[in-house]
Design an enzyme around this catalytic site. Structure first.
Site, mmCIF file in Angstrom:
data_model
loop_
_atom_site.group_PDB
_atom_site.id
_atom_site.type_symbol
_atom_site.label_atom_id
_atom_site.label_comp_id
_atom_site.label_asym_id
_atom_site.label_seq_id
_atom_site.Cartn_x
_atom_site.Cartn_y
_atom_site.Cartn_z
ATOM 1 N N HIS A 1 0.859 -1.186 0.000
ATOM 2 C CA HIS A 1 0.000 0.000 0.000
ATOM 3 C C HIS A 1 0.895 1.235 0.000
ATOM 4 O O HIS A 1 1.656 1.444 0.933
ATOM 5 C CB HIS A 1 -0.911 0.021 1.230
ATOM 6 C CG HIS A 1 -2.065 -0.932 1.116
ATOM 7 N ND1 HIS A 1 -3.096 -0.983 2.024
ATOM 8 C CD2 HIS A 1 -2.365 -1.858 0.169
ATOM 9 C CE1 HIS A 1 -3.963 -1.903 1.645
ATOM 10 N NE2 HIS A 1 -3.544 -2.450 0.538
ATOM 11 N N TYR B 1 -9.460 5.731 6.219
ATOM 12 C CA TYR B 1 -9.705 6.148 7.608
ATOM 13 C C TYR B 1 -10.723 7.291 7.560
ATOM 14 O O TYR B 1 -10.432 8.339 6.987
ATOM 15 C CB TYR B 1 -8.418 6.657 8.248
ATOM 16 C CG TYR B 1 -7.461 5.575 8.669
ATOM 17 C CD1 TYR B 1 -6.561 5.011 7.762
ATOM 18 C CD2 TYR B 1 -7.438 5.111 9.981
ATOM 19 C CE1 TYR B 1 -5.669 4.017 8.156
ATOM 20 C CE2 TYR B 1 -6.551 4.121 10.380
ATOM 21 C CZ TYR B 1 -5.675 3.581 9.473
ATOM 22 O OH TYR B 1 -4.798 2.594 9.869
ATOM 23 N N PRO C 1 -5.580 0.492 18.153
ATOM 24 C CA PRO C 1 -5.233 -0.053 16.836
ATOM 25 C C PRO C 1 -5.215 0.967 15.701
ATOM 26 O O PRO C 1 -4.803 0.633 14.591
ATOM 27 C CB PRO C 1 -6.333 -1.096 16.583
ATOM 28 C CG PRO C 1 -7.475 -0.678 17.435
ATOM 29 C CD PRO C 1 -6.899 0.030 18.612
ATOM 30 N N LYS D 1 -0.051 -0.233 14.835
ATOM 31 C CA LYS D 1 1.325 -0.320 15.341
ATOM 32 C C LYS D 1 1.631 -1.527 16.238
ATOM 33 O O LYS D 1 2.804 -1.864 16.422
ATOM 34 C CB LYS D 1 1.651 0.944 16.157
ATOM 35 C CG LYS D 1 1.779 2.192 15.323
ATOM 36 C CD LYS D 1 3.020 2.153 14.464
ATOM 37 C CE LYS D 1 3.085 3.278 13.486
ATOM 38 N NZ LYS D 1 3.770 2.939 12.256
ATOM 39 N N TYR E 1 3.423 6.472 10.036
ATOM 40 C CA TYR E 1 2.579 5.321 9.689
ATOM 41 C C TYR E 1 3.398 4.217 9.015
ATOM 42 O O TYR E 1 3.214 3.037 9.301
ATOM 43 C CB TYR E 1 1.436 5.771 8.768
ATOM 44 C CG TYR E 1 0.330 4.756 8.638
ATOM 45 C CD1 TYR E 1 -0.786 4.791 9.478
ATOM 46 C CD2 TYR E 1 0.385 3.761 7.677
ATOM 47 C CE1 TYR E 1 -1.803 3.859 9.363
ATOM 48 C CE2 TYR E 1 -0.625 2.816 7.551
ATOM 49 C CZ TYR E 1 -1.714 2.875 8.398
ATOM 50 O OH TYR E 1 -2.724 1.950 8.279
HETATM 51 C C1 LIG Z 1 -8.653 -8.470 18.731
HETATM 52 C C2 LIG Z 1 -7.374 -7.723 18.429
HETATM 53 C C3 LIG Z 1 -7.252 -6.964 17.252
HETATM 54 C C4 LIG Z 1 -6.073 -6.299 16.954
HETATM 55 N N1 LIG Z 1 -5.976 -5.545 15.813
HETATM 56 C C5 LIG Z 1 -4.809 -4.909 15.543
HETATM 57 C C6 LIG Z 1 -4.640 -4.142 14.374
HETATM 58 O O1 LIG Z 1 -5.559 -4.007 13.578
HETATM 59 N N2 LIG Z 1 -3.432 -3.558 14.153
HETATM 60 C C7 LIG Z 1 -2.363 -3.711 15.020
HETATM 61 O O2 LIG Z 1 -1.251 -3.222 14.771
HETATM 62 N N3 LIG Z 1 -2.504 -4.409 16.138
HETATM 63 C C8 LIG Z 1 -3.686 -5.006 16.404
HETATM 64 N N4 LIG Z 1 -3.793 -5.737 17.517
HETATM 65 C C9 LIG Z 1 -2.619 -5.826 18.352
HETATM 66 C C10 LIG Z 1 -1.638 -6.885 17.845
HETATM 67 O O3 LIG Z 1 -2.361 -8.029 17.476
HETATM 68 C C11 LIG Z 1 -0.662 -7.134 18.972
HETATM 69 O O4 LIG Z 1 0.008 -5.920 19.238
HETATM 70 C C12 LIG Z 1 0.364 -8.233 18.666
HETATM 71 O O5 LIG Z 1 -0.270 -9.478 18.582
HETATM 72 C C13 LIG Z 1 1.416 -8.269 19.788
HETATM 73 O O6 LIG Z 1 2.200 -9.408 19.658
HETATM 74 P P1 LIG Z 1 2.750 -10.134 20.975
HETATM 75 O O7 LIG Z 1 3.539 -11.287 20.484
HETATM 76 O O8 LIG Z 1 3.370 -9.145 21.857
HETATM 77 O O9 LIG Z 1 1.434 -10.611 21.750
HETATM 78 P P2 LIG Z 1 0.355 -11.690 21.337
HETATM 79 O O10 LIG Z 1 0.174 -11.753 19.872
HETATM 80 O O11 LIG Z 1 -0.835 -11.437 22.181
HETATM 81 O O12 LIG Z 1 1.038 -13.067 21.760
HETATM 82 C C14 LIG Z 1 1.163 -13.441 23.112
HETATM 83 C C15 LIG Z 1 0.992 -14.935 23.193
HETATM 84 O O13 LIG Z 1 1.218 -15.346 24.535
HETATM 85 C C16 LIG Z 1 0.322 -16.387 24.844
HETATM 86 N N5 LIG Z 1 0.168 -16.440 26.298
HETATM 87 C C17 LIG Z 1 -0.566 -15.633 27.093
HETATM 88 N N6 LIG Z 1 -0.428 -15.986 28.385
HETATM 89 C C18 LIG Z 1 0.407 -17.042 28.404
HETATM 90 C C19 LIG Z 1 0.949 -17.844 29.438
HETATM 91 N N7 LIG Z 1 0.628 -17.616 30.726
HETATM 92 N N8 LIG Z 1 1.774 -18.864 29.115
HETATM 93 C C20 LIG Z 1 2.126 -19.090 27.801
HETATM 94 N N9 LIG Z 1 1.641 -18.357 26.781
HETATM 95 C C21 LIG Z 1 0.808 -17.338 27.071
HETATM 96 C C22 LIG Z 1 -0.949 -16.001 24.117
HETATM 97 O O14 LIG Z 1 -1.778 -17.139 23.876
HETATM 98 C C23 LIG Z 1 -0.420 -15.378 22.841
HETATM 99 O O15 LIG Z 1 -0.383 -16.277 21.746
HETATM 100 C C24 LIG Z 1 -4.973 -6.391 17.848
HETATM 101 C C25 LIG Z 1 -5.100 -7.127 19.018
HETATM 102 C C26 LIG Z 1 -6.284 -7.787 19.323
HETATM 103 C C27 LIG Z 1 -6.404 -8.560 20.602
#
Ligand SMILES: Cc1cc2nc3c(=O)[nH]c(=O)nc-3n(C[C@H](O)[C@H](O)[C@H](O)COP(=O)(O)OP(=O)(O)OC[C@H]3O[C@@H](n4cnc5c(N)ncnc54)[C@H](O)[C@@H]3O)c2cc1C
Length: 392
Positions: free
Chosen positions: A75, A202, A294, A298, A386
Site C-alpha cells: 500500500h 480512515y 489499533p 502499530k 505510519y
Molecule cells: C482483537 C485484536 C485486534 C487487533 N488488531 C490490531 C490491528 O488491527 N493492528 C495492530 O497493529 N494491532 C492489532 N492488535 C494488536 C496486535 O495483534 C498485537 O500488538 C500483537 O499481537 C502483539 O504481539 P505479541 O507477540 O506481543 O502478543 P500476542 O500476539 O498477544 O502473543 C502473546 C501470546 O502469549 C500467549 N500467552 C498468554 N499468556 C500465556 C501464558 N501464561 N503462558 C504461555 N503463553 C501465554 C498467548 O496465547 C499469545 O499467543 C490487535 C489485538 C487484538 C487482541
C-alpha cells in the site's frame, strides 16, 4: 516433573516470542517457547493486518519467509476521509516508503513454520504457566505440557512475551503502569465481498470513526467506532451496513460493496506501558509491556521491533559474555514505544468522535484534519510515522 534447561526461556508464542526465538537461533542461541494456545487456535484469531516497511524487511531478510512479498499487498498510501471527501496521503511521494497488507495470522504461520523448519523448540497448548526466581542467575518457567506432564525449564534469560494480559509482568513487583482508557471501542467485521477500495480508508464522520480495510479479493475487514459496552449480538447485518454506509457517505457518491458478514467482534482498547521492561533476568517484549489503540496499526510492528532489539542485546550478553548490555534494553525499546504511543494516541483522537464533544471540539478536530491534509509537512509526518520510523 521433567527438569530441563535452555539459554533463553520465552513465555508466549505470538509474533514477539516467535520472532525473538528465530533471531536468537540465527545468532546460535538456544531457546524454548511455551504457548498456551494451539497453533490452530492462533492461526484462526484475526488481529492486525498492516506491516511497516521494516517489519517486512525483517521477515524477508532474516529468512523467516518472503511470502509477504507474493501474498501481501503493498500500500503506497491511505485515504483520510472527512466531511464526505477523501484525501490521499501518498506515502511513496512524501517519504519514499510504503506499508504492506499482510494479516497477522499469516505472520504467525510464517514464524511458526520457520521455527519448525529450523528445529526450534516451541511447545503449544501448555497450561499452568508460572515464572520463578526471576532475579536469580537461573530463572525458571514452570508449565504442564499438552499431554499433561509437568515441566520446569531453567534458563539464563527469561522473556515475558505473553501478550496484553501478561502473567509474567506481575513478577515485577514495583512496576509503574501508565495507561489511558478511551470512551469508545471498535466494532470489527469480516465479510465476503470484493474490496471497496485499493487502500485503507480512515474516516471521521459526525456519527464516529470508520476504517475500511481489506484481507483478500473476496474477504474484507471493516471497523466502526462503538461504545465499549456495545453487544455484537445487537447488530444484525442490515444495521451494520447502514451504519458503515452512512459514515462513508459523501458528495462523491462513494459506497461500500456489501456481502455476508461472517465475523463480528467488539474490541475495547487502551494505551498502556509497563516500566521497567526489565527486572533481574526477566525482560518483557511486545504487548506484555505495552499496548496501543489499533488506529495507527502499530501493535504488531512494535512487538517485532522489540524482538529485534532484544535479540541483539541478548546476543551481546550471552555470546559476548557481557550481561551489562541487558541494562540497555529498556531504554532502547522504550524510546520507540513512547513515540509509537504518541502517534497511536494522536491518530485515535484525530479521527474518533468523543461522545460529549462540544461544537468547538468538533470544529477543532476538522481543522486539525484539514491542517494535516493541506500541509505537506503535516502529511509527511503522518506518512513517516505510519510507514514506520527506522528500526536500526
Ligand atoms: C482483537 C485484536 C485486534 C487487533 N488488531 C490490531 C490491528 O488491527 N493492528 C495492530 O497493529 N494491532 C492489532 N492488535 C494488536 C496486535 O495483534 C498485537 O500488538 C500483537 O499481537 C502483539 O504481539 P505479541 O507477540 O506481543 O502478543 P500476542 O500476539 O498477544 O502473543 C502473546 C501470546 O502469549 C500467549 N500467552 C498468554 N499468556 C500465556 C501464558 N501464561 N503462558 C504461555 N503463553 C501465554 C498467548 O496465547 C499469545 O499467543 C490487535 C489485538 C487484538 C487482541
Amino acid at each position: 516433573m521433567i527438569s530441563d534447561r535452555t539459554t533463553v526461556g520465552i513465555v508466549g508464542g505470538g509474533p514477539a516470542g516467535l520472532m525473538l526465538s528465530h533471531l536468537l537461533h540465527l545468532a546460535g542461541i538456544e531457546s524454548v517457547v511455551i504457548e498456551t494456545r494451539t497453533r490452530e487456535e492462533i492461526e484462526q484469531t484475526h488481529r492486525a493486518g498492516i506491516l511497516e516497511h521494516d517489519s517486512v524487511r525483517l521477515l524477508v531478510d532474516s529468512g523467516v519467509s518472503d511470502r509477504v512479498l507474493t501474498a501481501g499487498h503493498e500500500h503506497q498510501g491511505i485515504e483520510l476521509r472527512f466531511g464526505g471527501v477523501s484525501h490521499r496521503i501518498d506515502f511513496r511521494g512524501l517519504v519514499g516508503s510504503s506499508t504492506w497488507l499482510y494479516p497477522q495470522t499469516d505472520v504467525f504461520t510464517d514464524l511458526a513454520t520457520a521455527r519448525e523448519r529450523d528445529g526450534g523448540d516451541a511447545r503449544y497448548g501448555v497450561t499452568g504457566t508460572a515464572v520463578v526466581d526471576v532475579t536469580s542467575e537461573q530463572p525458571g518457567m514452570l508449565f504442564t505440557d499438552a499431554g499433561g506432564t509437568p515441566h520446569e525449564i531453567r534458563c539464563d534469560v527469561l522473556v515475558g512475551a505473553d501478550g496484553s494480559r501478561s502473567m509474567t509482568r506481575s513478577a515485577i513487583a514495583d512496576r509503574n503502569e501508565f495507561f489511558r482508557q478511551y470512551p469508545y471501542a471498535w466494532f470489527g467485521i469480516l465479510c465476503e465481498a470484493p474490496p471497496s477500495a485499493p487502500e485503507l480508508i480512515y474516516t471521521r464522520s459526525d456519527r464516529g470513526f470508520a476504517l475500511i480495510s481489506q484481507r483478500t479479493d473476496a474477504v474484507q475487514r471493516m471497523y466502526f467506532q462503538c461504545s465499549p459496552d456495545e453487544s455484537a449480538d445487537d447488530w444484525p447485518e442490515d444495521r451494520i451496513w447502514s451504519e458503515l454506509q452512512s459514515r462513508l457517505a459523501g458528495e462523491d457518491g462513494f459506497s461500500l460493496k456489501e456481502g455476508r458478514i461472517f465475523s463480528r467482534t467488539v474490541l475495547p482498547f487502551r494505551s498502556y506501558v509497563c516500566e521497567p521492561m526489565r527486572h533481574g533476568n526477566l525482560l518483557l517484549a511486545g504487548d506484555a509491556a505495552h499496548t496501543v489503540p489499533p488506529t495507527g496499526a502499530k501493535g504488531l510492528n512494535l512487538a517485532l521491533a522489540d524482538a529485534r532489539v532484544l535479540a541483539e542485546v541478548i546476543e551481546r550478553a550471552i555470546v559476548g559474555r557481557d550481561r551489562s548490555t541487558l541494562d540497555t534494553y529498556p531504554t532502547r525499546a522504550l524510546s520507540r514505544v513512547w513515540r509509537v504511543q504518541y502517534f497511536s494516541h494522536w491518530m485515535t483522537t484525530l479521527l474518533h468522535a468523543v461522545p460529549d464533544a462540544s461544537d468547538f471540539d468538533k470544529q477543532r478536530q476538522l481543522a486539525e484534519l484539514t491542517a494535516v491534509v493541506e500541509s505537506e509537512h503535516g502529511s509527511r509526518f503522518l506518512a513517516e510515522a505510519y510507514t514506520g520510523w527506522p528500526t536500526t
